[in-house]
Design an enzyme around this catalytic site. Sequence first.
Site, PDB file in Angstrom:
ATOM      1  N   LYS A   1     -50.428  18.084  -8.537  1.00  0.00           N
ATOM      2  CA  LYS A   1     -50.945  17.649  -7.247  1.00  0.00           C
ATOM      3  C   LYS A   1     -49.902  16.721  -6.633  1.00  0.00           C
ATOM      4  O   LYS A   1     -49.326  15.869  -7.340  1.00  0.00           O
ATOM      5  CB  LYS A   1     -52.253  16.883  -7.457  1.00  0.00           C
ATOM      6  CG  LYS A   1     -53.404  17.783  -7.885  1.00  0.00           C
ATOM      7  CD  LYS A   1     -53.850  18.661  -6.730  1.00  0.00           C
ATOM      8  CE  LYS A   1     -55.122  19.421  -7.075  1.00  0.00           C
ATOM      9  NZ  LYS A   1     -55.548  20.257  -5.928  1.00  0.00           N
TER      10      LYS A   1
ATOM     11  N   GLY B   1     -59.621  26.909  -8.887  1.00  0.00           N
ATOM     12  CA  GLY B   1     -60.709  26.275  -9.632  1.00  0.00           C
ATOM     13  C   GLY B   1     -61.272  25.109  -8.859  1.00  0.00           C
ATOM     14  O   GLY B   1     -60.590  24.523  -7.995  1.00  0.00           O
TER      15      GLY B   1
ATOM     16  N   ASP C   1     -49.499  21.429  -5.354  1.00  0.00           N
ATOM     17  CA  ASP C   1     -50.629  21.569  -4.425  1.00  0.00           C
ATOM     18  C   ASP C   1     -50.782  20.271  -3.640  1.00  0.00           C
ATOM     19  O   ASP C   1     -50.996  19.208  -4.223  1.00  0.00           O
ATOM     20  CB  ASP C   1     -51.914  21.860  -5.219  1.00  0.00           C
ATOM     21  CG  ASP C   1     -53.124  22.124  -4.322  1.00  0.00           C
ATOM     22  OD1 ASP C   1     -52.974  22.103  -3.082  1.00  0.00           O
ATOM     23  OD2 ASP C   1     -54.223  22.356  -4.875  1.00  0.00           O
TER      24      ASP C   1
ATOM     25  N   GLU D   1     -48.750  24.913  -2.504  1.00  0.00           N
ATOM     26  CA  GLU D   1     -50.097  25.276  -2.073  1.00  0.00           C
ATOM     27  C   GLU D   1     -50.568  24.336  -0.960  1.00  0.00           C
ATOM     28  O   GLU D   1     -50.482  23.109  -1.101  1.00  0.00           O
ATOM     29  CB  GLU D   1     -51.017  25.183  -3.298  1.00  0.00           C
ATOM     30  CG  GLU D   1     -52.461  25.571  -3.087  1.00  0.00           C
ATOM     31  CD  GLU D   1     -53.256  25.461  -4.405  1.00  0.00           C
ATOM     32  OE1 GLU D   1     -52.641  25.411  -5.498  1.00  0.00           O
ATOM     33  OE2 GLU D   1     -54.497  25.418  -4.324  1.00  0.00           O
TER      34      GLU D   1
ATOM     35  N   ASP E   1     -54.742  27.886   0.290  1.00  0.00           N
ATOM     36  CA  ASP E   1     -56.006  27.691  -0.420  1.00  0.00           C
ATOM     37  C   ASP E   1     -57.075  27.436   0.659  1.00  0.00           C
ATOM     38  O   ASP E   1     -57.753  28.375   1.111  1.00  0.00           O
ATOM     39  CB  ASP E   1     -55.848  26.508  -1.398  1.00  0.00           C
ATOM     40  CG  ASP E   1     -57.141  26.063  -2.067  1.00  0.00           C
ATOM     41  OD1 ASP E   1     -58.209  26.649  -1.794  1.00  0.00           O
ATOM     42  OD2 ASP E   1     -57.116  25.100  -2.865  1.00  0.00           O
TER      43      ASP E   1
ATOM     44  N   LYS F   1     -49.551  23.101 -12.559  1.00  0.00           N
ATOM     45  CA  LYS F   1     -49.609  22.785 -11.126  1.00  0.00           C
ATOM     46  C   LYS F   1     -49.736  21.281 -10.979  1.00  0.00           C
ATOM     47  O   LYS F   1     -50.606  20.660 -11.585  1.00  0.00           O
ATOM     48  CB  LYS F   1     -50.819  23.496 -10.519  1.00  0.00           C
ATOM     49  CG  LYS F   1     -51.331  22.955  -9.196  1.00  0.00           C
ATOM     50  CD  LYS F   1     -52.346  23.922  -8.592  1.00  0.00           C
ATOM     51  CE  LYS F   1     -53.526  23.196  -7.968  1.00  0.00           C
ATOM     52  NZ  LYS F   1     -54.508  24.134  -7.390  1.00  0.00           N
TER      53      LYS F   1
ATOM     54  N   SER G   1     -54.171  22.421 -13.707  1.00  0.00           N
ATOM     55  CA  SER G   1     -53.895  21.608 -12.533  1.00  0.00           C
ATOM     56  C   SER G   1     -53.886  20.141 -12.954  1.00  0.00           C
ATOM     57  O   SER G   1     -54.852  19.646 -13.519  1.00  0.00           O
ATOM     58  CB  SER G   1     -54.984  21.863 -11.480  1.00  0.00           C
ATOM     59  OG  SER G   1     -54.813  21.010 -10.372  1.00  0.00           O
TER      60      SER G   1
ATOM     61  N   LYS H   1     -60.671  31.454  -4.200  1.00  0.00           N
ATOM     62  CA  LYS H   1     -61.811  30.733  -4.769  1.00  0.00           C
ATOM     63  C   LYS H   1     -63.066  31.369  -4.181  1.00  0.00           C
ATOM     64  O   LYS H   1     -63.268  31.293  -2.958  1.00  0.00           O
ATOM     65  CB  LYS H   1     -61.775  29.251  -4.369  1.00  0.00           C
ATOM     66  CG  LYS H   1     -60.664  28.442  -5.018  1.00  0.00           C
ATOM     67  CD  LYS H   1     -60.669  27.021  -4.493  1.00  0.00           C
ATOM     68  CE  LYS H   1     -59.568  26.185  -5.142  1.00  0.00           C
ATOM     69  NZ  LYS H   1     -59.387  24.900  -4.442  1.00  0.00           N
TER      70      LYS H   1
END
Length: 370
Positions: A163, A290, A188, A213, A238, A161, A135, A262
Amino acid sequence: MKITGVELRRIAMPLVAPFRTSFGTESTRDILLVRVVTPDGEGWGECVAMHEPLYSSEYVDGATEVLTRYLIPALSALDNVDASAVGPALSAFKGHLMAKAALEAAVLDAELRAAGMPLARYLGATQDRVACGVSVGIMETVAQLLDTVAGYLDQGYQRVKLKIEQGWDVGPVRAVRERFGDILLQVDANAAYSLGEARQLAKLDPFDLLLIEQPLPEDDIRGHAELARMLRTPICLDESITSARAAADAIALGACRIVNIKPGRVGGYLEARRVHDVCTAHGVPVWCGGMLETGIGRAANLALAALPGFVLPGDTSGSSRYYHQDVTPPFVLADGYLAVPNGPGIGVEPIAEILDSVTTSKQWLPASGG
Ligand code: SMG
Ligand code: MG
């Protein structure tokens, strides 16, 4: 087993680089560890709550308070505790899923160590290694982002991934896609967008992302369902998925096609397995999220990520992605995979000297008579 006592330990773990998301920047991870002591041995759990209530409503001081005042006393009062007893024993207390998850994880670790059973086997794992993604935070410049991604790809990460937030979405995604070709790529948003921004999010469609996400707020399931009809990119939830029932609802309403699991967010590894089971039964792929865990939380996440429904690479990166020095022997990527620990319980132990060197406070809560 009867709990003798519980130790709560706060540690401060400087990150190798600041990690910026739509809700803030993390430079040092403030982490609460739970150690449950029983006559048959002890077990460890890592609380994934962050320093401030920005990812979710939970935060480290709050988790410490609810554990100290309510959760640990309730569990310590029981004569016979195992992991399956933790959820029912704590269910009267609303919310605080991350705090509950950490306590359940420590009990589960103690129970499995005493039984000589690896967590992966207990959960029903079918793999001995897990495909790893990474990420990547929001950066100052696209050039910096491309360098960072290049470094991770060199290390063997199988999926990237990014952000995103307003002003850092289509541009960075296009740049990464153009530079690195057909890598597995996803984004995400950590709930940064509103349904009114659907047209902006649809501009991500041409880049063949694996998923987007959590674009919308945690409680906006209907919004995600509407957005799903406007985007080609699959929506993955998420923050919204706080239980197996929440997963079933989101799937039934068409709010997501993929789920990030998660354990801390859903109240523990037992509920995480139920989320996995619900998703798998619906043909919905899952992957392991994570929370910048140390080796303690990472070891347990790898056990979970070895279940058969985890068909996408997770945010289960190597220790060096996060910390110069982990509190356990480091997890090192081999060909883009991490090995699933196969010792009893979570299969790793914290290294006492390292743990002590990062500890900022410690509290021992004896059970009555313990
Ligand atoms: O552990 O590699 C990791 C971090 C993965 O991006 C990550 N987590 O929303 O999925 C998420 C975030 C939550 C934590 S951000 C500080
Ligand atoms: Mg997320």
